[in-house]
Write an enzyme that holds these catalytic residues in place. Sequence first.
Site, mmCIF file in Angstrom:
data_model
loop_
_atom_site.group_PDB
_atom_site.id
_atom_site.type_symbol
_atom_site.label_atom_id
_atom_site.label_comp_id
_atom_site.label_asym_id
_atom_site.label_seq_id
_atom_site.Cartn_x
_atom_site.Cartn_y
_atom_site.Cartn_z
ATOM 1 N N HIS A 12 -21.107 -63.527 -48.566
ATOM 2 C CA HIS A 12 -20.531 -64.438 -49.576
ATOM 3 C C HIS A 12 -20.561 -63.690 -50.902
ATOM 4 C CE1 HIS A 12 -20.008 -68.691 -51.328
ATOM 5 N NE2 HIS A 12 -19.876 -67.833 -52.313
ATOM 6 N N HIS A 14 -18.378 -62.569 -54.598
ATOM 7 C CA HIS A 14 -17.266 -62.707 -55.550
ATOM 8 C C HIS A 14 -17.017 -61.358 -56.200
ATOM 9 C CE1 HIS A 14 -17.227 -67.116 -55.339
ATOM 10 N NE2 HIS A 14 -18.530 -66.989 -55.158
ATOM 11 N N LEU A 15 -15.823 -60.822 -55.952
ATOM 12 C CA LEU A 15 -15.501 -59.510 -56.533
ATOM 13 C C LEU A 15 -14.543 -59.629 -57.720
ATOM 14 C CD1 LEU A 15 -15.156 -57.166 -53.401
ATOM 15 C CD2 LEU A 15 -17.043 -57.301 -55.031
ATOM 16 N N ARG A 16 -14.005 -60.847 -57.940
ATOM 17 C CA ARG A 16 -13.100 -61.074 -59.076
ATOM 18 C C ARG A 16 -11.879 -60.150 -59.011
ATOM 19 N NH1 ARG A 16 -15.912 -65.643 -59.350
ATOM 20 N NH2 ARG A 16 -17.697 -65.612 -60.718
ATOM 21 N N ASN A 40 -11.565 -67.318 -54.667
ATOM 22 C CA ASN A 40 -11.359 -68.207 -55.833
ATOM 23 C C ASN A 40 -10.959 -67.445 -57.093
ATOM 24 O OD1 ASN A 40 -14.020 -67.159 -56.002
ATOM 25 N ND2 ASN A 40 -14.767 -68.923 -57.149
ATOM 26 N N LYS A 95 -11.767 -70.316 -46.588
ATOM 27 C CA LYS A 95 -12.819 -70.895 -47.424
ATOM 28 C C LYS A 95 -12.344 -72.224 -47.982
ATOM 29 C CE LYS A 95 -16.489 -71.279 -49.994
ATOM 30 N NZ LYS A 95 -16.990 -70.402 -51.039
ATOM 31 N N HIS A 134 -17.868 -74.650 -49.200
ATOM 32 C CA HIS A 134 -18.781 -74.942 -50.309
ATOM 33 C C HIS A 134 -19.078 -76.431 -50.196
ATOM 34 C CE1 HIS A 134 -20.183 -74.629 -54.667
ATOM 35 N NE2 HIS A 134 -20.275 -75.909 -54.361
ATOM 36 N N HIS A 168 -23.960 -70.829 -48.995
ATOM 37 C CA HIS A 168 -25.050 -70.858 -49.985
ATOM 38 C C HIS A 168 -25.863 -72.156 -49.958
ATOM 39 C CE1 HIS A 168 -21.957 -72.996 -52.140
ATOM 40 N NE2 HIS A 168 -21.415 -71.954 -52.728
ATOM 41 N N ASP A 240 -23.676 -64.645 -52.851
ATOM 42 C CA ASP A 240 -22.964 -65.459 -53.840
ATOM 43 C C ASP A 240 -23.075 -64.815 -55.216
ATOM 44 O OD1 ASP A 240 -21.359 -67.447 -54.862
ATOM 45 O OD2 ASP A 240 -22.974 -68.924 -55.034
ATOM 46 N N HIS A 244 -19.974 -63.378 -64.305
ATOM 47 C CA HIS A 244 -19.190 -63.931 -65.411
ATOM 48 C C HIS A 244 -19.551 -63.083 -66.625
ATOM 49 C CE1 HIS A 244 -17.913 -67.712 -63.440
ATOM 50 N NE2 HIS A 244 -19.093 -67.651 -62.829
ATOM 51 N N ALA A 256 -20.943 -71.222 -64.091
ATOM 52 C CA ALA A 256 -21.903 -71.207 -62.979
ATOM 53 C C ALA A 256 -21.790 -69.909 -62.198
ATOM 54 C CB ALA A 256 -21.638 -72.401 -62.068
HETATM 55 C C1 NCD Z 1 -19.153 -69.166 -57.990
HETATM 56 C C2 NCD Z 1 -18.191 -68.409 -58.904
HETATM 57 O O1 NCD Z 1 -18.534 -68.161 -60.070
HETATM 58 O O2 NCD Z 1 -17.105 -68.057 -58.450
HETATM 59 N N1 NCD Z 1 -20.155 -69.784 -58.798
HETATM 60 C C3 NCD Z 1 -21.366 -70.239 -58.402
HETATM 61 O O3 NCD Z 1 -22.062 -70.828 -59.214
HETATM 62 N N2 NCD Z 1 -21.815 -70.056 -57.192
HETATM 63 C C4 NCD Z 1 -18.396 -70.132 -57.153
HETATM 64 C C5 NCD Z 1 -19.144 -70.659 -55.954
HETATM 65 O O4 NCD Z 1 -19.545 -69.902 -55.069
HETATM 66 O O5 NCD Z 1 -19.342 -71.864 -55.854
HETATM 67 ZN ZN ZN Z 2 -19.656 -68.276 -54.250
HETATM 68 ZN ZN ZN Z 3 -19.608 -72.031 -53.754
#
Ligand code: NCD
Ligand code: ZN
Ligand code: ZN
Length: 338
Positions: A12, A14-16, A40, A95, A134, A168, A240, A244, A256
């Site tokens: 899980h 996030h690579l943006r 996302n 997802k 999620h 998560h 996860d 940011h 978040a």
């Molecule tokens: C994640 C994100 O910033 O993309 N943020 C988080 O708090 N976990 C999104 C997610 O996995 O819910």
């Molecule tokens: Zn996530």
């Molecule tokens: Zn999530």
Amino acid sequence: MSIILHAPLDMHLHLRDEKMLANIAPLSSHTFSGGLVMPNLVPPVCSREEIIAYKERILKAIGTDRFTPYMTLFFKPTYDRSFLESVKDEVTALKLYPAGITTNSEGGVSGFDIEELRPALEAMSDLEIPLCIHGETNGFVMDREAQFVPIYEKLASAFPKLKIIMEHITTKASVEALDRFKNLYATITVHHLIITLDDVAGGMLRPHLFCKPIAKRPEDKEALLKVALEGHPKVMFGSDSAPHPQHAKESCGCAAGVFTAPIALQLLAELFEKEGASVEKLQAFVSDNAQNIYGITPSSKRIVLERTPFKVPDMYHDVVPMYAGEEIAYSLKEVLYA
Ligand code: NCD
Ligand code: ZN
Ligand code: ZN
């Protein structure tokens, strides 16, 4: 003292995109053999063309590192069988986000009407495409995940052949659901194995520990720890790691997400050692279980971690990591491709 992990997987991640992708993807691709990449983005990854193009941007960002981006598609109830057939070879999972529940999830699912979801989920089940979720309702923040458990159960029994991954997880309630349904699996982050709500908001407010789902109670953390440390075969590591920029975290209205990618394996090594769990269990948690659940065979990579203190950088580009400026017990010694 050192330990070796084989082909670690982050299921899980996030690579943006764009500059952030270029900055942070190498921090995962250096130490992991692969990662399940979340869709996302803004806008989310919703078509075959977008998956292929995003994967290419990721591969460009990681350069020569040996790392497989396992791609995901943002779930929509309107996807039909022929569309799902056409994306099957490009994705490892879909997802599902409840609409508006977390970062960039506005286009997600509202209401969980089984009949509305049936065509897409039946097709996924037949095509053997796993569904990652999620799992939070829009209820009281501490109860959102536990309130979602009946929805997991409804989906798991309505689609018994569909692999459903509870992403998560942060609660004892989710851990308990795991063993009630054959087709329910889970990812657990490293931060949720370490912190509770007290660490986030019990003293000074810690924006860099704020994420969705929010860290819960000590008994929840204990339940997560138990299944992670025993290498429970239905549980996998998913960081996860959700970067940011500093300004978005240290602001009035904190985004978040906890950023852990560069230190995740070191933290897990420290945690498993502290809790007296074996390296074999850690290996199961960080790779073997995911290989079995997803039926994937990552490229070989050995990560040598050494029990020498490592001072976590204050920043990685414009992102503040968990434990910024603090010392952790393990450091990365070597990455071997043989
Ligand atoms: C994640 C994100 O910033 O993309 N943020 C988080 O708090 N976990 C999104 C997610 O996995 O819910
Ligand atoms: Zn996530
Ligand atoms: Zn999530």
